[in-house]
Design a protein around this motif. Structure first.
Motif, PDB file in Angstrom:
ATOM      1  N   PHE A 117     -62.053 -91.053 -44.747  1.00 45.79           N
ATOM      2  CA  PHE A 117     -61.691 -89.444 -44.794  1.00 45.79           C
ATOM      3  C   PHE A 117     -62.785 -88.878 -45.628  1.00 45.79           C
ATOM      4  O   PHE A 117     -63.894 -89.034 -46.023  1.00 45.79           O
ATOM      5  N   ASP A 118     -62.083 -87.832 -46.521  1.00 47.98           N
ATOM      6  CA  ASP A 118     -62.759 -87.063 -47.551  1.00 47.98           C
ATOM      7  C   ASP A 118     -62.649 -87.625 -48.866  1.00 47.98           C
ATOM      8  O   ASP A 118     -63.194 -87.199 -49.859  1.00 47.98           O
TER       9      ASP A 118
ATOM     10  N   THR B  53     -55.135 -85.350 -42.569  1.00 51.77           N
ATOM     11  CA  THR B  53     -55.808 -85.419 -43.995  1.00 51.77           C
ATOM     12  C   THR B  53     -54.371 -86.022 -45.026  1.00 51.77           C
ATOM     13  O   THR B  53     -54.463 -86.575 -45.872  1.00 51.77           O
TER      14      THR B  53
ATOM     15  N   GLY C 271     -55.657 -87.957 -50.882  1.00 49.52           N
ATOM     16  CA  GLY C 271     -56.606 -86.674 -51.151  1.00 49.52           C
ATOM     17  C   GLY C 271     -57.248 -86.752 -52.545  1.00 49.52           C
ATOM     18  O   GLY C 271     -57.900 -87.683 -52.865  1.00 49.52           O
TER      19      GLY C 271
ATOM     20  N   ARG D  78     -61.070 -76.586 -43.394  1.00 51.85           N
ATOM     21  CA  ARG D  78     -62.008 -77.153 -43.959  1.00 51.85           C
ATOM     22  C   ARG D  78     -63.095 -76.299 -44.689  1.00 51.85           C
ATOM     23  O   ARG D  78     -64.375 -76.936 -44.974  1.00 51.85           O
TER      24      ARG D  78
ATOM     25  N   TYR E 120     -57.033 -77.707 -45.647  1.00 52.16           N
ATOM     26  CA  TYR E 120     -56.929 -78.666 -44.750  1.00 52.16           C
ATOM     27  C   TYR E 120     -55.835 -78.411 -43.472  1.00 52.16           C
ATOM     28  O   TYR E 120     -54.836 -77.661 -44.089  1.00 52.16           O
TER      29      TYR E 120
END
Lengths: 299, 415
Positions: A166-167, B394, B339, B284, B247
């Motif tokens: 993912f990020d 996410t 995250g 995003r 997100y």
């Protein structure tokens, strides 16, 4: 920010990565060569931290065989933006006997930069080095992570890379390790040029067509310069050329071009049938040239 | 122009690299020096055709073994879109690479050799793309030239695959079947006249037609604070901006927001991208947000819309994909990176392993090895703010970091 065009997606990703660097590392540095990719990185860093200043210095590993235009440009950029610039010279590594100057027809200081870079990382205890490498440049680079961990010797272990999902970027390292960070990994050469055009970013004049003394060897256009070895029978010609990539003079070949402004450069890249690194003399050495240099700690 | 990232999966000899090479060749994305290198190497190996796989199998070890061992990224573009192909290896031992490649992709190609049909590895590729909730999947039935472009063979494979589809968890995933020959170029970039019975698009035509809504799930906005910008200059003395990426949805000036974990309320005052102000921050986008009120927020905290709170809890259960040679066992501690937020976590219970080929589950589990997928419960040392993975790709995912080696050792999808 409602525009979601292609360039914007890449720009948003790069800004995210630069902010991760500032947040996760104590002593990051932006490796600045004076080339278009590192100039683009500086613009992205400005955007990432505005209205604060860019929270890390720039560092130039100077081969001493630069195009003079690049150095002038570098100094002006640093002054205009009020940035800190560190310069470390390959000449010093040679004088200290740490590396040996190559000799002969294909001699270049390009690979000698590695030693100077690793010494500088140790000197300043940098834990993250931001670079402008892109995955589309070369096939070994196509596998490079965005956060690429290097061991104590600056080496890249391509078999044992951290997965990136993912990020999420994992910047946890041990003392002595450092991370090479590539915020524009997913950009192509055309993306960079389109961005430079769209953002009206200033770049050194050698990227635009100009008259230059050159000679031809192995189908490549070499600069006629005191730093480049030239045989007596290699005739000096004056031609309109420009550079697509800027390394040091001994490893960067020119292309014939009449593109004197950014619009015509972008058009030229779109129509081009030769890849950017096709004009990098250092990659022509062998099929696995880049991978070998990377394992040794090259950028 | 948009970017579409496509994950490819296939077994050894499915012709995955050849397919990618073919796409590059037919879209004129191979530059003359690369083409020259491929011609040279193909010739030196004694092939009488161009070995396009050489365009993608980059590393020396891969060239020696003739296989792909890591995720490689390949770039090309058309007038409509920019494409990134995340080329992942298909062997059982590389499940972790498939998960990695799929995690950043919006579409996927599953390759099947028409002579072999649906095999165990096909199940695995499909399982992973479905687990990662990739919205658009193409099943490319390759090597049609070697089965005389037989409609019967194609239909048989399609029917077999449809049986698998009944078992999938994420039922809304869109699946398209396309008969191709990567070697000959049939239905890859251009429609082939060898398959008159096939009326659908060529592979690239299919991707060209995809819209944003076909590949992205739009949900609720989450804004994890990545970095706090305090310039402390004369001009911006009181500026306090929260930098981060939006997100799941969009945020606008005036929106009432809740800061987590404090649950303090405020409103969005300004949205900056560089030095320009915007009314809305798109999904995003990497923006900087200022609030009406002075709230203490730091990295790892989150801004969400009032009335739309995620789950705030010190425990959760997730599907974990294990990626390390050291085993995960109950009681072990890891760093959970959710995250940009990091917390310490303890493995509470490994409920069961899930065979990633739809062959069922194993309930007697003492630990997880490399490439295992399992249902795992964690306890955390402080609460995180999460959504279920099925609701928010996410905010419903995380990675696990080994506290000793600092390596990324697993990925998880919150149930």
């Amino acid at each position: 920010m409602t525009d979601t065009s292609h360039i914007n997606a890449l720009e948003n990703e790069a800004i995210y990565i630069l902010r991760e660097v500032a947040a996760q590392f104590e002593r990051p540095v932006l490796l600045f060569s004076g080339g278009k990719d590192s100039i683009t990185l500086v613009r992205l860093a400005q955007k990432a931290f505005w209205p604060a200043k860019i929270p890390f210095p720039l560092m130039h590993i100077d081969t001493g065989h630069n195009f003079p235009e690049t150095i002038e440009f570098r100094d002006k950029l640093v002054k205009d933006l009020g940035l800190e610039l560190i310069v470390r010279k390959v000449q010093d590594s040679i004088d200290q006997g740490k590396v040996k100057e190559e000799t002969g027809r294909y001699s270049s200081r390009n690979s000698l930069q590695t030693t100077t870079l690793l010494d500088a990382i140790e000197e300043f205890k940098f834990d993250a080095c931001i670079g402008g490498a892109r995955r589309d440049e070369e096939k070994a680079r196509a596998k490079e992570r965005i956060f690429s961990v290097r061991d104590d010797f600056g080496q890249w272990d391509e078999r044992n890379q951290r997965p990136e999902l993912f990020d999420m970027l994992n910047g946890q390292i041990e003392l002595g390790q450092n991370v090479r960070v590539f915020p524009i990994s997913n950009w192509t050469e055309l993306d960079v040029w389109s961005y430079i055009k769209e953002e009206q970013i200033e770049i050194p004049s050698i990227y635009f067509a100009h008259k230059r003394k050159v000679f031809l060897r192995d189908g490549l256009i070499w600069s006629h310069s005191e730093y480049v070895y030239q045989e007596e029978d290699e005739e000096v010609l004056e031609r309109m050329v420009r550079f697509r990539t800027v390394g040091d003079m001994s490893c960067t070949a020119a292309v014939f071009s009449n593109a004197t402004d950014i619009e015509s450069v972008v058009e030229e890249i779109k129509d081009s049938t030769i890849s950017e690194r096709g004009a990098r003399i250092d990659d022509k050495r062998s099929e696995a040239a880049m991978e070998k240099r990377k394992q040794q700690g090259y950028f | 122009m948009e970017v579409l990232k496509i994950a490819t999966a296939g077994s050894v000899d499915d012709g995955k690299s050849t397919l990618i090479g073919r796409i590059l060749y037919d879209t004129k994305s191979l530059t003359s020096d690369k083409l020259e290198a491929i011609e040279k190497t193909s010739k030196s190996k004694g092939y009488d055709y161009l070995d396009f796989s050489l365009a993608t199998d980059g590393l020396v070890a891969e060239r020696e073994q003739g296989i792909t061992i890591d995720v490689a990224h390949i770039y090309f573009s058309t007038d409509k879109k920019s494409y990134i192909i995340a080329d992942t290896p298909g062997h059982v031992e590389y499940t972790r690479n498939m998960v990695t490649g799929a995690s950043t992709s919006q579409a996927a190609i599953i390759l099947i050799d028409a002579r072999k049909g649906v095999i165990e590895q096909t199940n695995r590729h499909f399982f992973i793309n479905n687990l990662l909730r990739i919205k658009d999947v193409v099943v490319a039935i390759n090597k049609m030239d070697l089965v005389d472009y037989s409609e019967e063979t194609y239909n048989k494979i399609k029917a077999d695959f449809e049986q698998l589809m009944a078992k999938r968890d994420y039922q809304d995933q869109k699946i398209t079947f396309i008969p191709v020959s990567a070697l000959k170029g049939d239905n890859v970039v251009n429609k082939s006249d060898k398959t008159p019975w096939y009326t659908g698009p060529a592979l690239l035509e299919h991707f060209e037609a995809l819209d944003r809504k076909d590949v992205y799930n739009v949900g609720t906005p989450r804004f994890p604070v990545q970095y706090v910008i305090r310039p402390k200059t004369e001009e911006h003395h009181d500026f306090r901006g929260f930098a981060g990426k939006v997100y799941g949805g969009e945020l606008s000036v005036g929106d009432e927001v809740v800061a987590l974990p404090s649950q303090t309320r405020s409103r969005i005052k300004e949205i900056y991208f560089y030095d320009k102000k915007y009314q809305t921050a798109a999904r995003r986008s990497s923006v900087t947000i200022t609030l009406e009120d002075e709230i203490n927020l730091s990295r790892g905290d989150m801004l969400v819309k009032a009335g739309d709170l995620p789950t705030i809890d010190k425990q959760f259960t997730a599907t974990v994909s294990w990626m390390d040679s050291d085993k995960m066992t109950p009681g072990k501690k890891y760093v959970v990176q959710h995250g940009v937020n990091k917390v310490l976590a303890k493995v509470d219970n490994i409920h069961h392993k899930i065979n990633p080929d739809y062959s069922g589950i194993e309930t007697e589990v003492d630990g997880l090895g490399m490439n295992d997928i399992a249902q795992v419960s964690f306890k955390l040392n402080k609460p995180i703010f999460y959504d279920k993975f099925k609701d928010h790709r996410t905010n419903g995912s995380f990675i696990l970091i080994d506290t000793q080696t600092n390596n990324t050792v697993g990925a998880g999808f919150i149930s």
